[in-house]
Structures are given as structure tokens and as C-alpha cells.
Motif scaffolding. Structure first.
Motif, PDB file in Angstrom:
ATOM      1  N   ARG A  57      35.678 -16.910  12.327  1.00 52.73           N
ATOM      2  CA  ARG A  57      35.811 -18.059  11.447  1.00 52.73           C
ATOM      3  C   ARG A  57      34.583 -18.943  11.580  1.00 52.73           C
ATOM      4  NH1 ARG A  57      41.805 -20.160  10.807  1.00 52.73           N
ATOM      5  NH2 ARG A  57      41.063 -20.205   8.702  1.00 52.73           N
ATOM      6  N   LEU A  58      34.216 -19.524  10.445  1.00 46.38           N
ATOM      7  CA  LEU A  58      33.130 -20.491  10.418  1.00 46.38           C
ATOM      8  C   LEU A  58      33.660 -21.798   9.850  1.00 46.38           C
ATOM      9  CD1 LEU A  58      30.203 -18.310   9.062  1.00 46.38           C
ATOM     10  CD2 LEU A  58      30.562 -19.053  11.387  1.00 46.38           C
ATOM     11  N   ARG A  59      33.181 -22.907  10.399  1.00 48.00           N
ATOM     12  CA  ARG A  59      33.580 -24.230   9.913  1.00 48.00           C
ATOM     13  C   ARG A  59      32.388 -24.832   9.176  1.00 48.00           C
ATOM     14  NH1 ARG A  59      36.346 -27.851  14.073  1.00 48.00           N
ATOM     15  NH2 ARG A  59      38.102 -26.664  13.315  1.00 48.00           N
ATOM     16  N   ASP A  80      36.873 -17.395   6.672  1.00 47.17           N
ATOM     17  CA  ASP A  80      37.145 -16.219   7.509  1.00 47.17           C
ATOM     18  C   ASP A  80      36.066 -15.162   7.308  1.00 47.17           C
ATOM     19  OD1 ASP A  80      39.481 -17.385   8.388  1.00 47.17           O
ATOM     20  OD2 ASP A  80      40.675 -16.489   6.810  1.00 47.17           O
ATOM     21  N   THR A  81      34.886 -15.440   7.755  1.00 50.50           N
ATOM     22  CA  THR A  81      33.781 -14.501   7.614  1.00 50.50           C
ATOM     23  C   THR A  81      32.745 -14.776   8.701  1.00 50.50           C
ATOM     24  OG1 THR A  81      32.088 -13.649   6.116  1.00 50.50           O
ATOM     25  CG2 THR A  81      32.581 -15.982   5.969  1.00 50.50           C
ATOM     26  N   LEU A  82      31.870 -13.806   8.910  1.00 52.47           N
ATOM     27  CA  LEU A  82      30.767 -13.995   9.848  1.00 52.47           C
ATOM     28  C   LEU A  82      29.497 -14.458   9.147  1.00 52.47           C
ATOM     29  CD1 LEU A  82      31.003 -10.990  12.311  1.00 52.47           C
ATOM     30  CD2 LEU A  82      31.249 -13.398  12.833  1.00 52.47           C
ATOM     31  N   SER A  83      29.442 -14.273   7.856  1.00 52.07           N
ATOM     32  CA  SER A  83      28.250 -14.614   7.099  1.00 52.07           C
ATOM     33  C   SER A  83      28.225 -16.110   6.802  1.00 52.07           C
ATOM     34  CB  SER A  83      28.227 -13.830   5.788  1.00 52.07           C
ATOM     35  OG  SER A  83      27.194 -14.295   4.954  1.00 52.07           O
ATOM     36  N   THR A  84      27.183 -16.782   7.262  1.00 51.70           N
ATOM     37  CA  THR A  84      27.082 -18.221   7.010  1.00 51.70           C
ATOM     38  C   THR A  84      26.825 -18.494   5.536  1.00 51.70           C
ATOM     39  OG1 THR A  84      24.736 -18.166   7.582  1.00 51.70           O
ATOM     40  CG2 THR A  84      26.270 -18.746   9.331  1.00 51.70           C
ATOM     41  N   LEU A  85      26.094 -17.605   4.872  1.00 53.13           N
ATOM     42  CA  LEU A  85      25.809 -17.786   3.455  1.00 53.13           C
ATOM     43  C   LEU A  85      27.102 -17.691   2.633  1.00 53.13           C
ATOM     44  CD1 LEU A  85      23.770 -18.124   1.174  1.00 53.13           C
ATOM     45  CD2 LEU A  85      23.564 -15.644   1.112  1.00 53.13           C
ATOM     46  N   LEU A  86      27.930 -16.683   2.921  1.00 53.54           N
ATOM     47  CA  LEU A  86      29.194 -16.549   2.200  1.00 53.54           C
ATOM     48  C   LEU A  86      30.122 -17.719   2.487  1.00 53.54           C
ATOM     49  CD1 LEU A  86      30.014 -12.752   2.514  1.00 53.54           C
ATOM     50  CD2 LEU A  86      29.293 -13.996   0.497  1.00 53.54           C
TER      51      LEU A  86
END
Length: 110
Positions: A57-59, A80-86
Motif C-alpha cells: 500500500r502507498l499513502r 493498493d499498488t507498488l507503483s508510485t506513479l499509478l
């Protein structure tokens, strides 16, 4: 384990023997097959609840407003992704539904 194998032994080990396998014929017997008792039905076991796997997860933290240079609000979106761009694109898309001006402050992993 014997490592000193001849070429013929290695071929037999890898590909089998060159001679065809002997055929086995079943003898026709006049004996009757005994009756087999029916097995009892097995009750299905309750399924075990599996633990949830870790989801990356990214915040994303943003400043949003509807007025240019007006009062800004801080908005936090969890992706719910590892890609910061997405994650950033998803957060901006969600914020644009309600606010006119969106500025991304940070994208951090949780």
C-alpha cells in the motif's frame, strides 16, 4: 551412487531399454467378484480461514481546493499498488471528482 557409468547404461537410464516391454495378458477367470460394502459418506470439513496476504500500500497526501489560491484541504488516499506513479494517478483522479485544484505533496509506502 556410481558415477562411472558407460554410455549404454546412461542411455538405458535416460531413455529406457530398447527392447519392448513384455505384454501381460489377463486370464479370464470364472470367479465372481465379491460384493463390496458401500463406504460411509465423509462429512465435508469446514474450510479454514486463510490469513490475508500482505498487500503493498502507498499513502498519497494531497492539497485540494476549489478556489485558486484559496483555502486548501489536506486529503489522504491509500492505493493498493507498488507503483508510485499509478498511486498518484489514482489519487488525483479520485480527487478531481470533487475538487478543481489538486497538488500532490507526497507518496509514501505504509
Amino acid at each position: 551412487m556410481n558415477t562411472d557409468l558407460t554410455e549404454e547404461e546412461m542411455r538405458r537410464a535416460l531413455f529406457g531399454s530398447p527392447a519392448p516391454a513384455p505384454k501381460v495378458t489377463a486370464l479370464a477367470s470364472s470367479t465372481s467378484i465379491p460384493d463390496v460394502a458401500r463406504a460411509q459418506a465423509v462429512k465435508p470439513q469446514p474450510k479454514k480461514k486463510s490469513t490475508k496476504a500482505y498487500t503493498p500500500r502507498l499513502r498519497v497526501t494531497m492539497q485540494v481546493t476549489n478556489e485558486f489560491e484559496g483555502k486548501t484541504y489536506e486529503l489522504i488516499h491509500e492505493a493498493d499498488t507498488l507503483s508510485t506513479l499509478l498511486a498518484e494517478q489514482e489519487a488525483v483522479k479520485m480527487a478531481k471528482k470533487k475538487y478543481r485544484y489538486v497538488k500532490v505533496i507526497s507518496v509514501k509506502s505504509m
